[in-house]
Design a protein around this motif. Structure first.
Motif, PDB file in Angstrom:
ATOM      1  N   GLN A 135       0.788  -1.199  -0.124  1.00  0.00           N
ATOM      2  CA  GLN A 135       0.178   0.068   0.060  1.00  0.00           C
ATOM      3  C   GLN A 135       0.734   1.283  -0.072  1.00  0.00           C
ATOM      4  N   ILE A 136       2.170   1.172   0.414  1.00  0.00           N
ATOM      5  CA  ILE A 136       2.943   2.300   0.184  1.00  0.00           C
ATOM      6  C   ILE A 136       3.240   2.547  -1.075  1.00  0.00           C
ATOM      7  N   ASN A 137       3.410   1.731  -2.101  1.00  0.00           N
ATOM      8  CA  ASN A 137       3.763   2.077  -3.288  1.00  0.00           C
ATOM      9  C   ASN A 137       2.969   1.706  -4.392  1.00  0.00           C
ATOM     10  N   VAL A 138       1.588   1.788  -4.143  1.00  0.00           N
ATOM     11  CA  VAL A 138       0.550   1.436  -5.267  1.00  0.00           C
ATOM     12  C   VAL A 138       0.927   2.017  -6.535  1.00  0.00           C
ATOM     13  N   GLU A 139       1.274   3.369  -6.656  1.00  0.00           N
ATOM     14  CA  GLU A 139       1.350   3.930  -8.125  1.00  0.00           C
ATOM     15  C   GLU A 139       2.904   3.293  -8.588  1.00  0.00           C
ATOM     16  N   TRP A 140       3.746   3.267  -7.678  1.00  0.00           N
ATOM     17  CA  TRP A 140       5.138   2.857  -8.344  1.00  0.00           C
ATOM     18  C   TRP A 140       5.012   1.321  -8.901  1.00  0.00           C
ATOM     19  N   THR A 141       4.331   0.396  -8.024  1.00  0.00           N
ATOM     20  CA  THR A 141       4.183  -0.763  -8.486  1.00  0.00           C
ATOM     21  C   THR A 141       3.355  -1.126  -9.461  1.00  0.00           C
ATOM     22  N   PHE A 142       2.361  -0.164  -9.736  1.00  0.00           N
ATOM     23  CA  PHE A 142       1.557  -0.285 -11.003  1.00  0.00           C
ATOM     24  C   PHE A 142       2.312   0.131 -12.123  1.00  0.00           C
ATOM     25  N   ALA A 143       3.142   1.132 -12.076  1.00  0.00           N
ATOM     26  CA  ALA A 143       3.857   1.582 -13.128  1.00  0.00           C
ATOM     27  C   ALA A 143       4.879   0.819 -13.575  1.00  0.00           C
ATOM     28  N   ARG A 148       3.409   1.877 -17.546  1.00  0.00           N
ATOM     29  CA  ARG A 148       2.920   2.989 -17.953  1.00  0.00           C
ATOM     30  C   ARG A 148       2.781   3.706 -16.612  1.00  0.00           C
ATOM     31  N   PRO A 149       2.581   5.254 -16.606  1.00  0.00           N
ATOM     32  CA  PRO A 149       2.054   5.680 -15.385  1.00  0.00           C
ATOM     33  C   PRO A 149       0.843   5.603 -14.741  1.00  0.00           C
ATOM     34  N   PHE A 150       0.692   5.459 -13.519  1.00  0.00           N
ATOM     35  CA  PHE A 150      -0.343   5.374 -12.701  1.00  0.00           C
ATOM     36  C   PHE A 150      -1.130   6.820 -12.874  1.00  0.00           C
ATOM     37  N   VAL A 151      -2.484   6.665 -13.222  1.00  0.00           N
ATOM     38  CA  VAL A 151      -3.281   8.107 -13.360  1.00  0.00           C
ATOM     39  C   VAL A 151      -4.167   8.196 -12.510  1.00  0.00           C
ATOM     40  N   THR A 152      -4.030   9.539 -11.754  1.00  0.00           N
ATOM     41  CA  THR A 152      -5.080   9.838 -10.714  1.00  0.00           C
ATOM     42  C   THR A 152      -5.691  11.143 -11.365  1.00  0.00           C
ATOM     43  N   TRP A 153      -7.216  10.992 -11.340  1.00  0.00           N
ATOM     44  CA  TRP A 153      -7.874  12.266 -11.902  1.00  0.00           C
ATOM     45  C   TRP A 153      -8.769  12.868 -10.859  1.00  0.00           C
ATOM     46  N   LYS A 154      -8.404  14.159 -10.700  1.00  0.00           N
ATOM     47  CA  LYS A 154      -9.011  14.798  -9.547  1.00  0.00           C
ATOM     48  C   LYS A 154      -9.913  15.983 -10.324  1.00  0.00           C
ATOM     49  N   TYR A 155     -10.889  16.024  -9.925  1.00  0.00           N
ATOM     50  CA  TYR A 155     -12.061  17.111 -10.354  1.00  0.00           C
ATOM     51  C   TYR A 155     -12.725  17.739  -9.118  1.00  0.00           C
ATOM     52  N   ALA A 156     -13.222  19.024  -9.574  1.00  0.00           N
ATOM     53  CA  ALA A 156     -14.139  19.662  -8.516  1.00  0.00           C
ATOM     54  C   ALA A 156     -15.302  20.104  -9.419  1.00  0.00           C
ATOM     55  N   ALA A 157     -16.534  19.742  -8.685  1.00  0.00           N
ATOM     56  CA  ALA A 157     -17.684  20.193  -9.229  1.00  0.00           C
ATOM     57  C   ALA A 157     -19.040  20.403  -8.254  1.00  0.00           C
ATOM     58  N   LEU A 260       5.654  10.213 -21.016  1.00  0.00           N
ATOM     59  CA  LEU A 260       5.955  10.492 -19.714  1.00  0.00           C
ATOM     60  C   LEU A 260       6.576   9.187 -18.832  1.00  0.00           C
ATOM     61  N   TYR A 261       6.385   8.231 -19.394  1.00  0.00           N
ATOM     62  CA  TYR A 261       6.792   6.693 -18.874  1.00  0.00           C
ATOM     63  C   TYR A 261       8.422   7.104 -19.296  1.00  0.00           C
ATOM     64  N   GLU A 262       8.613   7.435 -20.645  1.00  0.00           N
ATOM     65  CA  GLU A 262      10.092   7.400 -20.968  1.00  0.00           C
ATOM     66  C   GLU A 262      10.974   8.658 -20.286  1.00  0.00           C
ATOM     67  N   GLN A 263      10.238   9.753 -19.650  1.00  0.00           N
ATOM     68  CA  GLN A 263      10.663  10.722 -18.887  1.00  0.00           C
ATOM     69  C   GLN A 263      10.968  10.346 -17.132  1.00  0.00           C
ATOM     70  N   GLY A 264      10.485   8.774 -17.280  1.00  0.00           N
ATOM     71  CA  GLY A 264      10.684   8.378 -15.763  1.00  0.00           C
ATOM     72  C   GLY A 264       9.454   8.594 -14.747  1.00  0.00           C
ATOM     73  N   ILE A 265       8.333   9.343 -15.418  1.00  0.00           N
ATOM     74  CA  ILE A 265       7.125   9.540 -14.476  1.00  0.00           C
ATOM     75  C   ILE A 265       6.500   8.126 -14.165  1.00  0.00           C
ATOM     76  N   LYS A 266       6.292   7.993 -12.818  1.00  0.00           N
ATOM     77  CA  LYS A 266       5.394   7.061 -12.547  1.00  0.00           C
ATOM     78  C   LYS A 266       3.966   7.287 -11.834  1.00  0.00           C
ATOM     79  N   HIS A 267       3.755   8.538 -11.662  1.00  0.00           N
ATOM     80  CA  HIS A 267       2.294   8.699 -11.132  1.00  0.00           C
ATOM     81  C   HIS A 267       1.883  10.242 -11.470  1.00  0.00           C
ATOM     82  N   VAL A 268       0.934  10.201 -12.473  1.00  0.00           N
ATOM     83  CA  VAL A 268       0.297  11.393 -12.999  1.00  0.00           C
ATOM     84  C   VAL A 268      -0.889  11.983 -12.256  1.00  0.00           C
TER      85      VAL A 268
END
Length: 345
Positions: A135-143, A148-157, A260-268
């Motif tokens: 659970q510490i590294n959900v996004e890193w493990t996924f990527a 590919r990077p893990f994607v979190t979508w945030k919105y306000a409505a 983004l993955y080529e840039q080393g990004i793991k969590h967007v």
């Protein structure tokens, strides 16, 4: 089988790893060293790329006391050379007698540490409190596993699902408390992404703000990513010197994530633009949703998401993990389903 002292040490190692806001593109890792009587000698934490790994930090703190000790680590010690040397070499040279780890390393370049330790005559046990450590590294493990990077979508409505008024204005739908809450989540990502339309409309900085109020120490701004083919004048705030900015002149989600993955990004962290969010949603490339719902109605305006659903059969479920009040607003956190919801009887 892990002893009670080792189980307690693993819990402490997990807690220690959580004290780091973000170690990406590396995982967050904690290490606790125990002496022959099961007493704690040292605690090490990995602070991010270029810094000592948790095992090395703990061994440095312990010094000669590490000889004959047990190393309790949240992630299988690495066996490859990156910016730093392999942790297995450091553990072998320090003379530890036993290594207990939680999560098996999913990185094919780094895994194999357990085998090397065992070959060196060190007693090794894996899988101890693995679920807690993962659970510490959900996004890193996924990527690492998905490529590919893990994607979190945030919105306000508003409560009627609108993110902007008919004239395009959207500041501020949610409260100051909600906006401060967002900063903690932003700080955990290594890229903040928005579409060109949202950047032109709102001139956002796309940075982590109010860093002095964050619950964890924070040192480095995420990469700012602007997606789309429309030109953005260089006087916009995304080009200031607060953080680096990457322009990606495409709206194809797969292409964006590949770059983004080529840039080393793991969590967007994806925000700013219902059209861009819709593109990722339609492609099934949103891995987590964080929504802030204001106790208000607009009645008309722009929806938070521009999807492609044509009928209720296209509805996609979200498994909710958390529903909380943040100031006057409601915050929801969930995981999108991968298939339309089954028809209800």
């Amino acid at each position: 089988m892990a002893s009670e002292n080792e189980l307690q040490a693993m819990s402490r190692a997990v807690t220690a790893a959580r004290t780091v806001a973000r170690a990406l593109p590396n995982p967050r890792v904690g290490c606790v060293l125990l002496d022959a009587q099961g007493e704690q000698i040292a605690v090490g934490v990995h602070q991010g790329a270029g810094n000592p790994h948790a095992e090395v930090e703990a061994l440095t703190i312990a010094g000669e006391a590490a000889r004959g000790a047990t190393a309790v680590v949240t992630l299988e010690p690495c066996s490859h050379t990156g910016r730093t040397g392999p942790c297995v070499d450091a553990l072998i040279e320090a003379g530890v007698s036993r290594v207990v780890f939680a999560q098996t390393d999913p990185d094919p370049q780094a895994r194999g540490g357990a085998t090397r330790l065992a070959d060196a005559g060190i007693d090794v046990e894996g899988g101890v409190l693995a679920e807690e450590a993962e659970q510490i590294n959900v996004e890193w493990t996924f990527a690492t596993t998905e490529g590919r990077p893990f994607v979190t979508w945030k919105y306000a409505a508003t409560m009627d699902g609108l993110s902007a008024a008919p004239d395009g204005s959207s500041k501020w739908i949610t409260s100051a408390e909600a906006r401060r809450d967002v900063q903690t989540f932003r700080a955990a990502a290594d890229a903040i992404m928005a579409g060109t339309g949202a950047v032109l409309a709102d001139d956002p900085r796309l940075t982590v703000r109010d860093t002095e109020d964050l619950p964890l120490p924070y040192a480095q701004q995420p990469l700012r990513v602007v997606v789309g083919e429309t030109h953005i004048p260089n006087y916009y705030r995304v080009f200031d010197r607060v953080a680096p900015t990457l322009l990606i002149q495409t709206r194809e989600p797969d292409e964006v994530l590949t770059k983004l993955y080529e840039q080393g990004i793991k969590h967007v962290w994806l925000e700013g633009g219902p059209r861009l969010a819709g593109g990722f949603w339609n492609a099934g490339l949103v891995d987590r949703v964080i929504g802030y719902i204001a106790p208000a109605m607009l009645g008309s305006g722009r929806a938070a998401l521009e999807g492609e659903a044509a009928t209720l059969a296209d509805i996609r479920p979200i498994t909710l993990h958390d529903v909380s009040m943040v100031g006057p607003d409601i915050r929801i956190i969930g995981t999108p389903g991968r298939a339309p919801r089954e028809e209800m009887p």
